[in-house]
Each structure stands twice: as structure tokens, then as C-alpha cells.
Motif scaffolding. Structure first.
Motif, PDB file in Angstrom:
ATOM      1  N   PRO A   1       3.943   0.539  20.300  1.00  0.00           N
ATOM      2  CA  PRO A   1       2.678  -0.047  19.844  1.00  0.00           C
ATOM      3  C   PRO A   1       1.556   0.977  19.762  1.00  0.00           C
ATOM      4  CG  PRO A   1       3.091  -0.632  22.137  1.00  0.00           C
ATOM      5  CD  PRO A   1       4.328   0.056  21.646  1.00  0.00           C
TER       6      PRO A   1
ATOM      7  N   ASP B   1       6.993   7.672  15.565  1.00  0.00           N
ATOM      8  CA  ASP B   1       6.550   6.769  16.628  1.00  0.00           C
ATOM      9  C   ASP B   1       6.190   5.449  15.976  1.00  0.00           C
ATOM     10  OD1 ASP B   1       5.260   5.363  18.635  1.00  0.00           O
ATOM     11  OD2 ASP B   1       4.067   7.058  19.326  1.00  0.00           O
TER      12      ASP B   1
ATOM     13  N   SER C   1       0.256   6.969  16.095  1.00  0.00           N
ATOM     14  CA  SER C   1      -0.011   5.723  16.820  1.00  0.00           C
ATOM     15  C   SER C   1      -1.413   5.654  17.411  1.00  0.00           C
ATOM     16  CB  SER C   1       1.020   5.534  17.941  1.00  0.00           C
ATOM     17  OG  SER C   1       0.854   6.525  18.942  1.00  0.00           O
TER      18      SER C   1
ATOM     19  N   GLU D   1       8.488   4.441  25.132  1.00  0.00           N
ATOM     20  CA  GLU D   1       9.573   5.372  25.443  1.00  0.00           C
ATOM     21  C   GLU D   1       9.018   6.786  25.624  1.00  0.00           C
ATOM     22  OE1 GLU D   1      13.687   7.152  23.426  1.00  0.00           O
ATOM     23  OE2 GLU D   1      12.589   5.519  22.449  1.00  0.00           O
TER      24      GLU D   1
ATOM     25  N   TYR E   1       6.949  -7.685  26.548  1.00  0.00           N
ATOM     26  CA  TYR E   1       6.017  -6.653  26.971  1.00  0.00           C
ATOM     27  C   TYR E   1       4.814  -7.228  27.736  1.00  0.00           C
ATOM     28  CZ  TYR E   1       8.591  -3.660  23.793  1.00  0.00           C
ATOM     29  OH  TYR E   1       9.580  -2.959  23.165  1.00  0.00           O
TER      30      TYR E   1
ATOM     31  N   LEU F   1       6.060  -1.371  15.449  1.00  0.00           N
ATOM     32  CA  LEU F   1       6.225  -2.287  16.566  1.00  0.00           C
ATOM     33  C   LEU F   1       4.861  -2.893  16.884  1.00  0.00           C
ATOM     34  CD1 LEU F   1       8.192  -3.407  18.683  1.00  0.00           C
ATOM     35  CD2 LEU F   1       7.661  -1.424  20.109  1.00  0.00           C
TER      36      LEU F   1
ATOM     37  N   SER G   1       9.560   4.468  20.312  1.00  0.00           N
ATOM     38  CA  SER G   1       8.384   3.692  20.680  1.00  0.00           C
ATOM     39  C   SER G   1       7.426   4.525  21.522  1.00  0.00           C
ATOM     40  CB  SER G   1       8.784   2.430  21.455  1.00  0.00           C
ATOM     41  OG  SER G   1       9.097   2.749  22.802  1.00  0.00           O
ATOM     42  N   SER G   2       6.149   4.156  21.482  1.00  0.00           N
ATOM     43  CA  SER G   2       5.141   4.815  22.311  1.00  0.00           C
ATOM     44  C   SER G   2       5.451   4.653  23.795  1.00  0.00           C
ATOM     45  CB  SER G   2       3.753   4.235  22.012  1.00  0.00           C
ATOM     46  OG  SER G   2       3.410   4.384  20.658  1.00  0.00           O
TER      47      SER G   2
END
Length: 225
Positions: A66, A63, A9, A97, A142, A214, A94-95
């Protein structure tokens, strides 16, 4: 259970192999515009170091962002291809999380993770006990304004730099929350692997080919008008 995790990511990418006891082996690298080549080579080296083959892996974790558009696209496509071909589960993490995970030890205290996108957009999401907080932030909400929905008497804020933390702190305090800040390190493949293994154990996986990055904002560059 052996879980192979990919983290693509950001500028610092990595691959890790995890089992029930934790991280078996991990490699990190800066791809320098050679992500496909480095990801394959480092995965091969990692598996050889651990004495296992790709077919020995029980599950995969990735991952999904975003984060970097190109990095996420390469990482997600690689992980979903391996999982689909081998018939193994793929856990999407997710980043946000991953940023919240190190601070999720205080039971009942929500953690808000905040990450800044390239276009200056602040992505944020609230978590309770490591899981997305129900009724706090709807899936995909977000925008910074949505942080006010996560207001509680005490909120732990996980952000990767000062600017992100300040922007998110102001929104939370304006909503009446008392904020404790923590610096969220960049996501590492080992953490993605541990979170992914937990997701697999809970049965929170589906068709690997349905996993997508994402993307929460427009790319920094695009076609000319």
C-alpha cells in the motif's frame, strides 16, 4: 540477470538496476506532481549510466503498495507495460514486505510490518523468513485487530514511525507477544529490485497485465455525495 525496479509508493520515488551481485545503479527523486515525466527521464538516465538498454533488462520489479494512490497507479502501469511489451517477467513486491525485509535475518522469529495509510488506517502483515506467515495473517487481512493473529513469544515489529509502532505494539502485547521494535526505512528501488529478483528466480510471476496496485483503503478524496 538484470532487474529494473520502480518504487513509486511514496513521496520519495526511485528506479534501480540490479544484478546477481546487488544494486548496479539507483536514482531517487521527489516527484513533486511530475511523476510520469520524472520516472521516464530518470529511467533513461539510469540505463545510460549503466550502459544498457531497456531491451537488455531481463525482468522488472514494482512496489505495488500500500501507498500513494496516484504513485502506485503510475508505477504499476509503467512497469506492467514495459514487461508486457518486451515479454519479460514482472515481480510484484508489497511495501509491507519491503519494510519487513531488513529485519528478517532472525530465523524462526516472525516480523510484523506496520504502515499507516493517509486515512489513519494501520496496515500490517506478519512474515517469517521474509515470506508471508502462513496461518498468521490471511491474504488481505491488514486491519490492526488482525495483528493478534501474529502473536508469538517474540515478534520483531518494523514500522516507519513512532505512532505506527505504538499502535501495533499495543495490539501485539495484548495478545501475549514480547515485542522488539525496529525503524523501517521508506522502501527504496534497490530493495524492491533485490526482492523482485528473488521472486523471479522462484518462479513467482505471472501475466504482467494482471498486476494491480494493492489498495487497502478508500482514497482520501473522492466524488461528492
Amino acid at each position: 540477470m538484470l532487474t529494473l525496479a520502480l518504487e513509486t509508493s511514496g513521496a520519495l520515488c526511485g528506479v534501480a538496476l540490479c544484478d546477481e551481485a546487488g544494486v548496479v545503479a539507483e536514482r531517487a527523486f521527489r516527484h513533486r506532481m511530475r511523476l510520469v515525466e520524472r520516472l521516464t527521464a530518470d529511467t533513461d538516465a539510469l540505463l545510460a549510466e549503466a550502459g544498457v538498454r531497456l531491451t537488455d533488462v531481463d525482468a522488472f520489479a514494482i512496489d505495488v503498495g500500500p501507498g500513494s494512490y496516484t504513485g502506485l497507479r503510475v508505477g504499476v502501469m509503467t512497469a506492467k507495460t514495459w514487461a508486457a511489451v518486451l515479454g519479460k517477467p514482472l515481480a510484484a513486491v508489497s511495501s509491507l514486505e519491503a519494510a519487513a525485509a531488513p529485519f528478517a535475518c532472525a530465523e524462526g522469529v516472525p516480523v510484523v510490518a506496520a504502515l499507516r495509510g493517509r486515512a489513519g488506517v494501520l496496515f500490517a502483515q506478519a512474515f517469517e523468513d521474509g515470506r508471508p506467515a502462513p496461518g498468521r495473517l490471511a491474504a488481505g487481512a491488514y486491519a490492526p485487530a488482525a495483528l493478534s493473529a501474529a502473536a508469538a513469544p517474540l515478534v520483531i515489529l518494523a514500522a516507519s514511525d513512532y505512532a505506527e509502532a505504538e499502535e501495533a505494539r499495543r495490539a501485539l502485547e495484548a495478545a501475549g507477544a514480547r515485542v522488539v521494535r525496529g525503524l523501517a526505512p521508506p522502501p527504496r528501488a534497490g530493495l524492491i529490485g533485490r526482492l523482485g529478483a528473488m521472486r523471479v528466480a522462484r518462479g513467482e510471476t505471472g501475466d504482467p497485465l494482471a498486476v494491480v496496485p494493492l489498495y487497502l483503503s478508500a482514497p482520501a478524496i473522492g466524488p461528492r455525495p
